[in-house]
Design an enzyme around this catalytic site. Structure first.
Site, PDB file in Angstrom:
ATOM      1  N   HIS A  81       0.854  -1.195   0.000  1.00 41.69           N
ATOM      2  CA  HIS A  81       0.000   0.000   0.000  1.00 41.69           C
ATOM      3  C   HIS A  81       0.885   1.237   0.000  1.00 41.69           C
ATOM      4  O   HIS A  81       1.848   1.318   0.768  1.00 41.69           O
ATOM      5  CB  HIS A  81      -0.903   0.019   1.235  1.00 41.69           C
ATOM      6  CG  HIS A  81      -1.727   1.263   1.328  1.00 41.69           C
ATOM      7  ND1 HIS A  81      -2.901   1.438   0.620  1.00 41.69           N
ATOM      8  CD2 HIS A  81      -1.524   2.427   2.003  1.00 41.69           C
ATOM      9  CE1 HIS A  81      -3.390   2.632   0.870  1.00 41.69           C
ATOM     10  NE2 HIS A  81      -2.576   3.263   1.703  1.00 41.69           N
TER      11      HIS A  81
ATOM     12  N   ASP B 192     -15.024   3.820   6.879  1.00 43.97           N
ATOM     13  CA  ASP B 192     -13.988   4.717   6.360  1.00 43.97           C
ATOM     14  C   ASP B 192     -14.515   5.609   5.240  1.00 43.97           C
ATOM     15  O   ASP B 192     -14.088   6.754   5.115  1.00 43.97           O
ATOM     16  CB  ASP B 192     -12.780   3.912   5.880  1.00 43.97           C
ATOM     17  CG  ASP B 192     -11.673   4.842   5.411  1.00 43.97           C
ATOM     18  OD1 ASP B 192     -11.163   5.606   6.246  1.00 43.97           O
ATOM     19  OD2 ASP B 192     -11.353   4.845   4.206  1.00 43.97           O
TER      20      ASP B 192
ATOM     21  N   SER C 178      -7.636   4.704   9.180  1.00 38.29           N
ATOM     22  CA  SER C 178      -8.245   4.642   7.862  1.00 38.29           C
ATOM     23  C   SER C 178      -7.517   3.616   6.980  1.00 38.29           C
ATOM     24  O   SER C 178      -8.131   2.733   6.372  1.00 38.29           O
ATOM     25  CB  SER C 178      -8.192   6.039   7.241  1.00 38.29           C
ATOM     26  OG  SER C 178      -8.468   6.000   5.871  1.00 38.29           O
TER      27      SER C 178
ATOM     28  N   LYS D 148      -8.648  -0.837   6.347  1.00 36.34           N
ATOM     29  CA  LYS D 148      -8.897  -1.376   5.009  1.00 36.34           C
ATOM     30  C   LYS D 148      -7.924  -2.513   4.691  1.00 36.34           C
ATOM     31  O   LYS D 148      -8.290  -3.517   4.105  1.00 36.34           O
ATOM     32  CB  LYS D 148      -8.772  -0.261   3.959  1.00 36.34           C
ATOM     33  CG  LYS D 148      -9.926   0.736   4.040  1.00 36.34           C
ATOM     34  CD  LYS D 148      -9.787   1.888   3.061  1.00 36.34           C
ATOM     35  CE  LYS D 148      -8.750   2.877   3.464  1.00 36.34           C
ATOM     36  NZ  LYS D 148      -8.802   4.182   2.837  1.00 36.34           N
TER      37      LYS D 148
HETATM   38  N1  URA Z   1      -5.218   7.480   2.706  1.00 35.93           N
HETATM   39  C1  URA Z   1      -6.230   6.820   3.341  1.00 35.93           C
HETATM   40  O1  URA Z   1      -6.669   5.766   2.904  1.00 35.93           O
HETATM   41  N2  URA Z   1      -6.720   7.375   4.465  1.00 35.93           N
HETATM   42  C2  URA Z   1      -6.261   8.536   4.995  1.00 35.93           C
HETATM   43  O2  URA Z   1      -6.761   8.973   6.014  1.00 35.93           O
HETATM   44  C3  URA Z   1      -5.232   9.200   4.314  1.00 35.93           C
HETATM   45  C4  URA Z   1      -4.717   8.646   3.171  1.00 35.93           C
END
Ligand code: URA
Length: 437
Positions: free
Chosen positions: A82, A161, A183, A187
């Site tokens: 990621h 989220d 956040s 995920k």
């Molecule tokens: N990317 C995300 O998925 N969440 C955030 O809060 C900031 C960047």
């Protein structure tokens, strides 16, 4: 507990219990908290702060607002990469097939571009027919056949989220590390992974620009991953210039295909270097190789033999795309685009690039979105011909804008030219990989 009591507690600087945080996230999902109550609490969190326990509790509640994917019937280590987002950051399209060719199953759940940064889904959709909206059953089938699947966020993955992020974006509460961690990790934890490698960007094109802040974010992401039993590692990488050659959706896919085909030119090499480094760490985290040298040797082999390219071709076909782009990457490039050079205003060394400005310029000519529901023009973009440390003569080409009309360049040309700082002395060359956490 009523929302106003929880808001008042955080407003007064007190730590919230796990139950209070759970009640907040339930309220976000079932609509019992109004948007103004959600944003009031988020702002109180931003100003008063969250401790580690609260950070873990909010991550856990957000994760459990949806389902956790179960890939236990796939007999391979599951891992993902990621990135916190950048300009020209296209490594996912190289990492997924490379990792798959080395025996890792990669369920890559990606996002769309917003503001100055691009998104993997938009890049993929520049391949004719490519479908990023797969059901979970179909994602699994694709992964079983070619080793990886690339999809968008689903309603089942940490649904809290989606609401929270949109409200944070609209109320200037995105750049707060505990909320970012919750956040991202809610995920990623929902993907049912064995290992996660994070690419935390730092520099003028990153959404967190100072190295010390990026390091703190990387540490918190890793500690949260580990607290949830996920083997997590982060590389802090340079975003003080666009990554590689191209910025713009189809152009970036073209660059990735050139790399997978072994046809990269020198301006594309940073993309290859970073993709190899991130995938090598994935191999180690998954226990496939023990050292970076061995991991790199394996990656060079699957790249050189064309196996990684074959995986990508197979994936494109399985996800309804036209696999011929793998044989003729130039078919991705739109004909009849204007190609307008941006010329150096002075002679010297390129010592700084305002990467945010480059990302914004591509967004302004249609290559990105200002609002989440805007459309994108997949064809337009920018080619970076000069990188930090290169010498340049006054009037020489710094980069080329690929756009629909000369008028578009009138709007962004000067901004792009001004994005380059040219000095008489050579500046310190920035390292692509700045630290490992
Ligand atoms: N990317 C995300 O998925 N969440 C955030 O809060 C900031 C960047």
């Amino acid at each position: 507990m009523r929302p106003q009591e929880i808001i008042a507690k955080k407003r007064d600087g007190k730590a919230l219990s796990d139950g209070e945080i759970g009640s907040f996230i339930d309220g976000v999902c079932d609509g019992s908290w109004a948007d103004y109550q959600i944003t009031a609490l988020v702002m109180a969190m931003f100003i008063r702060g969250l401790n580690r326990r609260e950070q873990y509790a909010i991550t856990s509640s957000m994760l459990n607002s949806g389902t956790i994917m179960d890939f236990s019937d796939i007999d391979a280590p599951k891992a993902d990469k990621h990135s916190t987002g950048g300009v020209g950051d296209k490594t996912s399209l190289i990492i997924a097939p490379l990792a798959a060719a080395c025996g890792i199953a990669v369920p890559m759940v990606s996002g769309r571009g917003l503001g100055h940064t691009g998104g993997t889904l938009d890049k993929l959709e520049s391949i004719p027919g490519y479908n990023v909206n797969l059901s979970f059953a179909r994602l699994k089938k694709v992964m079983k056949e070619c080793g990886f699947g690339l999809i968008g966020q689903t309603k089942q993955i940490a649904p809290a989220d989606k609401t929270l992020y949109a409200l944070r974006d609209a109320t200037a509460t995105v750049p707060y590390i505990p909320l970012i961690v919750a956040s991202i990790m809610s995920k990623k934890l929902a993907e049912g992974l064995d290992a996660l490698v994070l690419d935390v960007k730092t520099g003028s094109g990153a959404f967190i620009q100072r190295f010390a802040d990026s390091k703190k974010l990387a540490e918190e992401l890793c500690s949260t991953g580990k607290a949830f039993g996920l083997n997590t590692q982060a590389l802090i990488t340079d975003m003080s210039q666009p990554l590689g050659k191209f910025v713009g959706n189809a152009l970036e896919v073209y660059e990735c295909l050139k790399i997978l085909r072994g046809e990269a030119d020198t301006t594309m090499l940073p993309t290859l270097e970073l993709s190899l480094a991130l995938t090598a760490n994935m191999l180690i985290q998954c226990g496939i190789e023990r050292t970076l040298d061995a991991a790199n040797a394996k990656l060079r082999k699957v790249l050189g033999s064309g196996e990684a390219l074959d995986r990508f071709r197979q994936n494109i076909e399985l996800q309804d795309g036209d696999p011929k782009v793998c044989d003729k990457p130039e078919t991705l490039l739109a004909k009849r685009l204007a190609e307008i050079p941006i010329l150096a205003a002075a002679t010297g060394y390129v010592s700084e690039i305002d990467t945010f400005a480059v990302g914004r310029a591509v967004c302004d000519i249609g290559g990105g979105r200002v609002k989440a529901d805007d459309g994108v023009d997949h064809a337009v973009g920018y080619a970076c011909e000069k990188q930090i440390g290169d010498t340049v003569r006054k009037g020489e080409t710094l980069g080329v804008v690929y756009c629909r009309s000369k008028k578009q360049v009138d709007a962004v040309g000067e901004k792009l030219q001004n994005a380059y700082k040219i000095t008489k002395e050579i500046s310190r060359i920035t390292k692509l990989i700045k630290a490992t956490v």
